[in-house]
Design a protein around this motif. Structure first.
Motif, short mmCIF file in Angstrom:
data_model
loop_
_atom_site.label_atom_id
_atom_site.label_comp_id
_atom_site.label_asym_id
_atom_site.label_seq_id
_atom_site.Cartn_x
_atom_site.Cartn_y
_atom_site.Cartn_z
N GLN A 114 0.80 -1.22 0.00
CA GLN A 114 0.00 0.00 0.00
C GLN A 114 0.84 1.27 0.00
O GLN A 114 0.29 2.37 0.10
N SER A 115 2.15 1.13 -0.11
CA SER A 115 3.02 2.30 -0.07
C SER A 115 3.18 2.90 -1.46
O SER A 115 2.94 2.24 -2.48
N VAL A 116 3.59 4.16 -1.50
CA VAL A 116 3.93 4.91 -2.73
C VAL A 116 2.74 4.97 -3.70
O VAL A 116 2.72 4.29 -4.73
N ARG A 117 1.73 5.75 -3.35
CA ARG A 117 0.58 6.07 -4.20
C ARG A 117 -0.06 4.81 -4.80
O ARG A 117 -0.02 4.58 -6.01
N PRO A 118 -0.65 3.97 -3.98
CA PRO A 118 -1.22 2.71 -4.51
C PRO A 118 -2.54 2.96 -5.22
O PRO A 118 -3.27 3.92 -4.94
N GLY A 119 -2.86 2.05 -6.14
CA GLY A 119 -4.16 2.04 -6.78
C GLY A 119 -5.14 1.17 -6.00
O GLY A 119 -4.84 0.66 -4.92
N ARG A 164 -3.82 -2.54 -5.47
CA ARG A 164 -2.79 -2.68 -4.44
C ARG A 164 -3.37 -2.40 -3.05
O ARG A 164 -2.97 -3.03 -2.07
N LEU A 165 -4.30 -1.46 -2.96
CA LEU A 165 -4.93 -1.21 -1.68
C LEU A 165 -5.70 -2.44 -1.19
O LEU A 165 -5.63 -2.81 -0.01
#
Length: 383
Positions: A252-257, A260-261
């Motif tokens: 969930q790191s670095v601007r997840p979509g 990924r969330l």
């Protein structure tokens, strides 16, 4: 009787899992009986017999873990509306689960006893009767009371563990929007792994020669090395939930979509359920890799005995099956969430991609960790 009636109406896959538990119980029962046969045939070597019996604790513990995982995924033991009205409340269902586990393990133990008697030559008329008469001390009478006592250990322990794992709990309600707490076992697990590796290194360099014989022909491992590996295995099992939770955080790191969330949130929510079996599998694989490195270096035993191979195969098979069963339980617990996402219009490809992301994250973290622990464990033995 109720457990037997429920077993008759269950799904074939559920019956298959119970038969796998029975098969694992048969393997453990056969190892215990072979240990008894060694004690009967070598009465002057009582200490070696006790040590061989202690070696059977590993496959027994792996089988108990697998039996509990199967009991947790059994649909007949889940509370459902209307069951309490006919006397099947949570307490009664827990008793049914414990009874079903005891029945499966007892079936395996009885199969082990028949197979053992067949190889001794006490049961004739079948192929390979008496094939291992010398190994199993067929010239000595078998103490029936001791054999039945050993065979009763696994059903009693597995049924008790299943009952404790499925006992009704009154969990406090968690407010919506509040994140689940991080598993607290990661620091303790890392500390145990470090202490275990240090003990293995010290024992391997000490060369004390104080060996613990396996139930085969492998009897050269120092006791300190074994104790260090046990601590390392406990450490990996204790650190597994925290590492799984960290994998979810990492996804969930670095601007997840959205995908990924979803993948990260599932790993965080299921970290306690699948993290511990995953840590146990990592410990078993690291021990297997270390044993293979020891064998390849020429400093280990010339050959492993058949009973040693049986015990190792039981441990690896049961731990892997426990991990797969825990993953199935996690999937069953997410059924309502999955149905809700599909009703909201989420494409099935998103769910499959999230599952692949979860698997990839776990492999990327646990596979290098397993290799590093195996190399560090084998280094003092091969160097």
């Amino acid at each position: 009787m109720l457990a037997l009636r429920l077993a008759r109406g269950t799904h074939p896959l559920v019956l298959t899992r119970r038969l796998l538990v029975a098969a694992a119980a048969a393997g453990v029962g056969f190892l215990l009986l072979c240990t008894l046969g060694y004690a009967v045939g070598h009465p002057a070597q009582s200490s070696a017999s006790v040590l061989r019996l202690l070696w059977c604790v590993l496959p027994l513990a792996a089988t108990v873990q697998f039996a509990v995982a199967v009991a947790r995924t059994d649909p007949s033991t889940r509370p459902r509306p209307g069951l309490s009205a006919i006397g099947l409340g949570p307490v009664r269902l827990t008793a049914v689960a414990a009874a079903s586990t005891a029945v499966a393990c007892t079936l395996g133990s009885m199969v082990a006893l028949l197979f053992y008697l067949h190889l001794r030559g006490d049961i004739t008329g079948l192929p390979f009767d008496g094939a291992a008469a010398e190994l199993l001390a067929a010239d000595q009478p078998m103490p029936l009371a001791a054999a039945l006592t050993l065979l009763a250990i696994l059903p009693v322990v597995a049924a008790t563990a299943a009952g404790l794992a499925l006992r009704p709990r009154s969990a406090p309600a968690e407010p919506e929007g509040v994140e689940k707490p991080v598993p607290s076992g990661l620091p303790w697990g890392v500390a145990l792994v470090a202490v275990g590796l240090a003990i293995e290194t010290y024992a391997g360099r000490g060369g004390s020669g104080d060996g613990l014989p396996l139930p085969g022909s492998f009897d050269g491992n120092p006791a300190g090395v074994l104790a260090g590996w046990v601590l390392t295995a406990f450490g990996l099992a204790l650190a597994g939930p925290g590492l799984t939770y960290g994998c979810g955080r990492l996804l969930q790191s670095v601007r997840p979509g959205a995908t990924r969330l979803l993948a990260g949130r599932v790993l965080m929510d299921e970290s306690r359920r699948i993290g511990r079996p995953l840590g146990v599998v990592s410990a078993v694989l690291s021990g297997t890799l270390a044993a293979a490195a020891l064998y390849a270096s020429g400093t280990g035993p010339a050959a492993f005995g058949p009973l040693t191979g049986l015990g190792a195969a039981l441990v690896m098979a049961c731990t892997t099956a426990t991990l797969l069963t825990a993953a199935l339980e996690s999937k069953q617990c997410r059924e309502h969430t999955t149905e809700a996402l599909l009703r909201l219009g989420a494409p099935p490809t998103v769910l499959r991609t999230a599952a692949l992301m979860r698997t990839g994250a776990l492999v990327a973290v646990f596979l290098p960790l397993t290799w590093i622990v195996a190399e560090l464990a084998a280094l003092p033995l091969t160097g």
